[in-house]
Design a protein around this motif. Structure first.
Motif, PDB file in Angstrom:
ATOM      1  N   TYR A 184       0.672  -1.154  -0.129  1.00 57.21           N
ATOM      2  CA  TYR A 184       0.121  -0.042   0.067  1.00 57.21           C
ATOM      3  C   TYR A 184       1.012   1.408   0.080  1.00 57.21           C
ATOM      4  O   TYR A 184       0.275   2.254   0.272  1.00 57.21           O
ATOM      5  CB  TYR A 184      -0.884  -0.020   1.288  1.00 57.21           C
ATOM      6  CG  TYR A 184      -2.022  -1.099   1.137  1.00 57.21           C
ATOM      7  CD1 TYR A 184      -3.022  -0.857   0.153  1.00 57.21           C
ATOM      8  CD2 TYR A 184      -2.172  -2.122   1.915  1.00 57.21           C
ATOM      9  CE1 TYR A 184      -4.090  -1.977   0.047  1.00 57.21           C
ATOM     10  CE2 TYR A 184      -3.060  -3.095   1.874  1.00 57.21           C
ATOM     11  CZ  TYR A 184      -4.087  -3.052   0.831  1.00 57.21           C
ATOM     12  OH  TYR A 184      -5.129  -3.925   0.661  1.00 57.21           O
ATOM     13  N   SER A 209     -11.720  -1.931  -3.818  1.00 54.98           N
ATOM     14  CA  SER A 209     -12.712  -2.784  -2.858  1.00 54.98           C
ATOM     15  C   SER A 209     -13.189  -4.031  -3.468  1.00 54.98           C
ATOM     16  O   SER A 209     -13.157  -5.109  -3.085  1.00 54.98           O
ATOM     17  CB  SER A 209     -13.354  -2.155  -2.018  1.00 54.98           C
ATOM     18  OG  SER A 209     -12.900  -0.977  -1.426  1.00 54.98           O
ATOM     19  N   LEU A 239      -1.995  -4.447  -5.456  1.00 58.59           N
ATOM     20  CA  LEU A 239      -2.568  -5.242  -4.507  1.00 58.59           C
ATOM     21  C   LEU A 239      -2.627  -6.735  -5.229  1.00 58.59           C
ATOM     22  O   LEU A 239      -2.182  -7.609  -4.575  1.00 58.59           O
ATOM     23  CB  LEU A 239      -4.081  -4.672  -4.274  1.00 58.59           C
ATOM     24  CG  LEU A 239      -4.316  -3.356  -3.943  1.00 58.59           C
ATOM     25  CD1 LEU A 239      -5.829  -3.039  -3.912  1.00 58.59           C
ATOM     26  CD2 LEU A 239      -3.482  -2.921  -2.965  1.00 58.59           C
ATOM     27  N   ARG A 250      -6.530  -7.996   2.211  1.00 58.32           N
ATOM     28  CA  ARG A 250      -7.989  -7.658   2.342  1.00 58.32           C
ATOM     29  C   ARG A 250      -8.043  -6.823   3.544  1.00 58.32           C
ATOM     30  O   ARG A 250      -8.666  -5.884   4.014  1.00 58.32           O
ATOM     31  CB  ARG A 250      -9.128  -8.548   2.227  1.00 58.32           C
ATOM     32  CG  ARG A 250      -9.201  -8.996   0.626  1.00 58.32           C
ATOM     33  CD  ARG A 250     -10.350 -10.081   0.470  1.00 58.32           C
ATOM     34  NE  ARG A 250     -10.268 -10.552  -0.832  1.00 58.32           N
ATOM     35  CZ  ARG A 250     -11.055 -11.520  -1.124  1.00 58.32           C
ATOM     36  NH1 ARG A 250     -11.652 -12.244  -0.566  1.00 58.32           N
ATOM     37  NH2 ARG A 250     -11.285 -11.926  -2.476  1.00 58.32           N
ATOM     38  N   TRP A 303      -6.437  -3.631   4.048  1.00 50.23           N
ATOM     39  CA  TRP A 303      -7.229  -2.521   3.073  1.00 50.23           C
ATOM     40  C   TRP A 303      -8.563  -2.049   4.111  1.00 50.23           C
ATOM     41  O   TRP A 303      -8.709  -0.874   4.342  1.00 50.23           O
ATOM     42  CB  TRP A 303      -7.693  -2.905   1.984  1.00 50.23           C
ATOM     43  CG  TRP A 303      -8.634  -2.240   1.015  1.00 50.23           C
ATOM     44  CD1 TRP A 303      -9.902  -2.222   0.860  1.00 50.23           C
ATOM     45  CD2 TRP A 303      -8.290  -0.863   0.617  1.00 50.23           C
ATOM     46  NE1 TRP A 303     -10.527  -1.276   0.317  1.00 50.23           N
ATOM     47  CE2 TRP A 303      -9.466  -0.296   0.053  1.00 50.23           C
ATOM     48  CE3 TRP A 303      -7.068  -0.202   0.304  1.00 50.23           C
ATOM     49  CZ2 TRP A 303      -9.437   0.865  -0.752  1.00 50.23           C
ATOM     50  CZ3 TRP A 303      -7.118   1.051  -0.370  1.00 50.23           C
ATOM     51  CH2 TRP A 303      -8.210   1.412  -0.945  1.00 50.23           C
ATOM     52  N   VAL A 333      -6.059   0.957   5.648  1.00 45.97           N
ATOM     53  CA  VAL A 333      -5.760   1.974   4.638  1.00 45.97           C
ATOM     54  C   VAL A 333      -7.191   2.575   4.199  1.00 45.97           C
ATOM     55  O   VAL A 333      -6.954   3.885   4.031  1.00 45.97           O
ATOM     56  CB  VAL A 333      -5.470   0.825   3.651  1.00 45.97           C
ATOM     57  CG1 VAL A 333      -4.970   1.937   2.153  1.00 45.97           C
ATOM     58  CG2 VAL A 333      -4.133   0.274   3.905  1.00 45.97           C
ATOM     59  N   LEU A 334      -8.293   1.735   3.853  1.00 40.14           N
ATOM     60  CA  LEU A 334      -9.348   2.622   3.311  1.00 40.14           C
ATOM     61  C   LEU A 334      -9.901   3.607   4.227  1.00 40.14           C
ATOM     62  O   LEU A 334     -10.166   4.759   4.090  1.00 40.14           O
ATOM     63  CB  LEU A 334     -10.408   1.549   3.062  1.00 40.14           C
ATOM     64  CG  LEU A 334     -11.946   2.037   2.509  1.00 40.14           C
ATOM     65  CD1 LEU A 334     -11.544   3.100   1.136  1.00 40.14           C
ATOM     66  CD2 LEU A 334     -12.883   1.080   2.199  1.00 40.14           C
TER      67      LEU A 334
END
Length: 637
Positions: free
Chosen positions: A33, A77, A246, A259, A262, A266-267
């Motif tokens: 990331y 996503s 990714l 996943r 993220w 991260v998200l």
């Protein structure tokens, strides 16, 4: 792209699966990331201060933030984390792994390899080299430019300081990244927490910005700005430019830790920061020139620049090592000449260093920094190559779903169509960047694509010419009954790309030296369209007549062949020989361009030049140099 530190954190056998996933997720933060995690440095700035900017009004800010949110949801996503990552080639991902998966034959069936699949895969790989150049340049430049927010004093030193940082980064590549990689994950955790804190600080002052999560805000934005709003998508796309990484790094961490990292870290951190930047612009539109660094209080500017520089170095490291890994795959798949590959870790086979690629990337990046001068100018060149690669990924993933998984067209087509609409929208908005600098990654990709396809085509033609001048091995062995050659003690190993015919070097040796060793090993190193070949399937030994034995060694495209390893496994299969009494016979062809039906004359000349500059088989396969005999021949292309 691939990652600098390929190590997988070790976990005690008794550790819970959740703890292991957490450790892998932490490693993914630093490797996977880095690129997408540094996008807040410049993404919103380009939307509100770039060449196709819109005014930071209330509706425009909410509209752009809505586009950012839904881009992260749909592209990263859903597309990559939910769908594309299912297309793993024995655990490995990336554009070449996906292409190889699309080309694999089903067991018991003949599947025709479509040339368009190969072309798309190779061109997508070529585009990633452009990304590998622009990402370090734009990331480090944007971080160092934060100094000018603190004081104009640093303005003349931004480019020199950026180049110094990048030169230092490339100089340490030869030493490997195992030690540095150990701190990548924790460092990036601090970075993402900082992003979240900076965003929350502004978000609490203007909480109404949270309404940007509604897709209606994006619709209103397009209705109000119309064609100009479409051009702003070129800036919005910068928030998802690390999406391809990714998929490329899936083999080093697995889909589950990626996943988790993220959705848990991260998200949320990215969206909090983007929302905070939006809230800042609604409160003070004059901050649009660099909203990220204006999030920080004055006392925190210098520490934030240092932190941002570290994050961009990590992002750059991932892209650099990705270029190394991509080149290694291309060599094994036959699209690139042999290059020097240095393994920087005895434990982790994925940690490699390619001196030639390292130097080429450094020179290219320095030219980019000096030529484009600012991260904003580089942003004008950034996007077209990545959007094209993402579009190609969608096409190849659809082929895999239909050809490999037998997914119904009624299911696969609508899903692929949705992603294609998004991909093409971003691609179209980036087309306008071609004149402003987008031509650079396209030109580079075209050059790399030409080199790769020329090498592949040339090797196929050369193999065909050599097969035409050879004779079946059985015919040769049968001829020994009437005219047996003089046999000398020892073992001769002839390397050949044809696992069935007679090596040209063997025929030349018989013709000129008129002798044959007591034991003759015909060694073929075959590259499989899978990442790794199980050790038990690595070497196959087939005993023939007259002291001949055929050895076939199979390697995946993520592995480097090694003669010592092959000979060791051949011994384990019962083959007896004394290395000190063994000679390796290699063919060295002098290529002569001709007007025979094959390639254009200029491509034949290019292929000959690439052949002359390729690394020798002796060095590449790690053959003992004092045991090698080379036999030359002239071959017309």
């Amino acid at each position: 792209m691939s990652a600098p530190s390929r190590s997988t954190p070790t976990v005690p056998a008794a550790a819970e699966p959740s703890k292991r996933i957490a450790m892998l997720a932490l490693g993914a933060l630093g490797i996977v990331y880095g690129d997408i995690g540094t996008s807040p440095l410049y993404a919103l700035r380009e939307c509100f201060s770039g060449p196709h900017r819109v005014e930071p009004t209330h509706d425009n800010v909410l509209g752009v933030l809505s586009l950012v949110f839904w881009a992260l949801i749909i592209v990263v996503s859903v597309k990559y984390l939910v769908f594309v990552m299912r297309a793993d080639n024995r655990g490995e991902g990336g554009i070449l792994a996906l292409m190889a998966l699309a080309m694999q034959r089903k067991r018991g069936e003949e599947v025709k390899v479509r040339p368009v699949v190969v072309t798309l895969g190779v061109f997508g790989a070529a585009l990633l080299y452009g990304d590998g150049l622009i990402t370090p340049a734009i990331s480090v430049l944007s971080a160092v430019e934060g100094l000018s927010v603190a004081t104009p004093f640093f303005e003349p030193y931004i480019q020199p300081l950026t180049i110094v940082i990048l030169v230092g980064l490339f100089m340490i590549q030869r030493h490997g990244t195992a030690g540095i990689g150990a701190i990548f994950g924790p460092f990036m955790m601090v970075w993402f927490l900082t992003l979240a804190v900076l965003g929350v600080k502004e978000l609490v002052q203007y909480p109404a910005v949270i309404w940007a999560v509604s897709p209606l805000q994006a619709v209103k934005f397009f209705l109000h700005n119309q064609g100009h709003g479409f051009l702003v998508l070129g800036g919005v796309f910068l928030v998802v430019t690390g999406g391809e990484a990714l998929y490329a790094d899936m083999g080093h961490f697995g889909w589950r830790p990626i996943r988790w990292a993220w959705f848990v870290v991260v998200l949320p951190a990215l969206m909090l920061n983007y929302m905070g930047q939006g809230a800042l612009l609604l409160r003070d539109p004059s901050k649009a020139s660099n909203p990220f660094f204006h999030l920080a209080p004055t006392w925190a500017l210098y520490p934030l620049v240092v932190l941002a520089t570290g994050a961009t170095v990590i992002a750059s490291q991932a892209l650099i090592s990705g270029a190394f890994s991509l080149t290694q795959q291309a060599i094994q798949l036959g699209y690139t000449p042999r290059l020097e590959v240095v393994h920087t870790s005895a434990e982790e086979r994925g940690q490699i260093y390619l001196p030639g690629i390292n130097l080429a990337l450094l020179v290219g990046i320095i030219f980019l920094v000096l030529g484009f001068k600012s991260s904003s100018n580089l942003a004008a060149a950034y996007g077209i190559s990545v959007t094209t690669t993402m579009t190609i990924t969608t096409v190849l993933a659809y082929v895999v779903a239909r050809e490999r998984w037998n997914v119904s067209r009624l299911v696969a087509l609508p899903v692929a169509a949705l992603f294609m609409v998004v991909d093409l929208s971003f691609w179209g908005s980036n087309l306008v960047k071609i004149a402003a600098g987008g031509w650079f990654p396209l030109l580079m990709a075209l050059c790399v694509f030409t080199l790769m396809t020329t090498w592949k085509k040339g090797r196929d033609i050369l193999a065909s010419r050599l097969r035409g001048s050879s004779i079946p091995l059985k015919q040769l062995l049968d001829s020994f009954g009437d005219h047996p050659p003089v046999r000398v003690p020892g073992t001769a190993i002839f390397m050949t790309g044809n696992p069935e015919g007679t090596p040209p070097a063997l025929l030349h040796n018989l013709k000129h030296n008129k002798v044959l060793h007591e034991q003759v090993m015909l060694l073929t190193i075959a590259s499989e369209e899978v990442p790794h070949v199980p050790p038990e399937d690595r070497v196959e030994v087939i005993k023939l007549e007259e002291g001949f034995v055929r050895v076939i060694a199979r390697y995946g495209f993520m592995e480097n062949p090694s003669i010592p390893d092959i000979l060791k496994r051949a011994r384990e299969k019962g083959l007896q020989f004394n290395l000190m009494g063994t000679s390796f016979f290699l063919g060295r062809e002098t290529l002569i361009p001709s007007k025979k039906r094959g390639m254009a004359v200029w491509r034949e000349a290019l292929f000959s030049w690439m052949s002359r500059n390729a690394r020798s088989a002796t060095a590449y396969f790690r053959i003992p140099p004092n045991r090698v005999v080379e036999l030359g021949a002239q071959v017309e292309l």
